[in-house]
Enzyme design. Structure first.
Site, mmCIF file in Angstrom:
data_model
loop_
_atom_site.group_PDB
_atom_site.id
_atom_site.type_symbol
_atom_site.label_atom_id
_atom_site.label_comp_id
_atom_site.label_asym_id
_atom_site.label_seq_id
_atom_site.Cartn_x
_atom_site.Cartn_y
_atom_site.Cartn_z
ATOM 1 N N SER A 27 -10.826 -1.650 0.888
ATOM 2 C CA SER A 27 -11.771 -2.751 0.757
ATOM 3 C C SER A 27 -11.116 -4.019 1.277
ATOM 4 O O SER A 27 -10.422 -3.984 2.272
ATOM 5 C CB SER A 27 -12.203 -2.886 -0.716
ATOM 6 O OG SER A 27 -13.243 -3.794 -0.839
ATOM 7 N N ASP A 39 -3.349 22.407 -1.520
ATOM 8 C CA ASP A 39 -4.737 21.959 -1.664
ATOM 9 C C ASP A 39 -5.650 22.763 -0.732
ATOM 10 O O ASP A 39 -5.521 22.672 0.488
ATOM 11 C CB ASP A 39 -4.833 20.467 -1.322
ATOM 12 C CG ASP A 39 -6.176 19.855 -1.694
ATOM 13 O OD1 ASP A 39 -7.186 20.578 -1.680
ATOM 14 O OD2 ASP A 39 -6.211 18.650 -1.976
ATOM 15 N N HIS A 96 -5.920 21.249 -5.508
ATOM 16 C CA HIS A 96 -6.752 20.044 -5.431
ATOM 17 C C HIS A 96 -6.899 19.439 -6.824
ATOM 18 O O HIS A 96 -7.958 19.479 -7.444
ATOM 19 C CB HIS A 96 -8.123 20.398 -4.832
ATOM 20 C CG HIS A 96 -8.906 19.192 -4.402
ATOM 21 N ND1 HIS A 96 -8.465 18.330 -3.414
ATOM 22 C CD2 HIS A 96 -10.098 18.695 -4.812
ATOM 23 C CE1 HIS A 96 -9.355 17.366 -3.243
ATOM 24 N NE2 HIS A 96 -10.353 17.568 -4.089
#
Length: 218
Positions: A122, A163, A197
């Site tokens: 952001s 993962d 994960h």
């Protein structure tokens, strides 16, 4: 604390773990596909610092293309998990705006953006923690980031080496891409053998250490 949470959609129902003393910093943690903020609130409680507020918003429920259009919590639509998959650009940008609204709300209530740490990207923040993540909009992101003033923002990336959903190679590719965009010395990429994960105690200890370093008590 003043301010109306109802004016910020994601804050209205977010799970918030309050500090045990005056809150001078905030961590916003975004959960994964199909999850909710509750699980991460528990994880943040386990590593919390007394002067930090932890905000764990819930993603809106939307149809997800990757999962046969089933409706589930997701920050944006997912079409696939390969680097070449089409992306929901409008949804990603909408999610970013919703997160920015939380950051702006915190700033109005006394916690400036440079005391906010986010699991995502952001405006200029204290830092970013990315667990088992990849970089969305990776083709256009460098141009957007170059104008954002984020070149010296510290980033901690952690990824399980086993993962099956977001392969560790995607995490490595993201780290290499970020080194071109931000100061490479500010990026830490850690992998965890045998981890799938999910998170693990060693990873959460690294997250706590990173938060302590980037958001010291003031």
């Amino acid at each position: 604390m003043c301010g109306n949470n109802m004016s910020v959609p994601l804050l209205a129902e977010a799970v918030t773990v309050s500090g045990t003393e005056k809150e001078t910093a905030a961590v916003i943690f975004l959960h994964g596909l199909g999850d909710s903020g509750h699980g991460w609130a528990d994880a943040m409680t386990a590593i919390r610092l007394p002067h930090v507020k932890y905000i764990c918003p819930h993603a809106p429920r939307i149809p997800v293309t990757l999962n046969m259009k089933m409706t589930m919590p997701s920050w944006f639509d997912l079409m696939g998990l390969s680097p070449d998959s089409p992306e929901d650009e409008a949804g990603i940008k909408r999610a970013a705006e919703n997160i920015k609204a939380i950051i702006d709300h915190e700033a109005k209530n006394g916690i400036p953006a440079n005391r906010v740490l986010l699991g995502g990207f952001s405006q200029q923040l204290a830092g970013v923690v990315a667990l088992s993540c990849w970089l969305p909009l990776h083709k256009s992101f460098p141009q957007a980031a170059s104008a954002s003033g984020n070149k010296d923002m510290p980033i901690l990336q952690c990824h399980g080496e086993m993962d099956p959903m977001i392969p560790v190679q995607f995490g490595a590719m993201t780290a290499e891409k970020l080194k071109v965009i931000v100061n490479p010395q500010k990026i830490t990429f850690r992998t965890y053998p045998g981890l799938m994960h999910s998170s693990c105690p060693q990873e959460m200890a690294a997250v706590k250490e990173f938060i302590e370093k980037q958001l010291p008590r003031i």
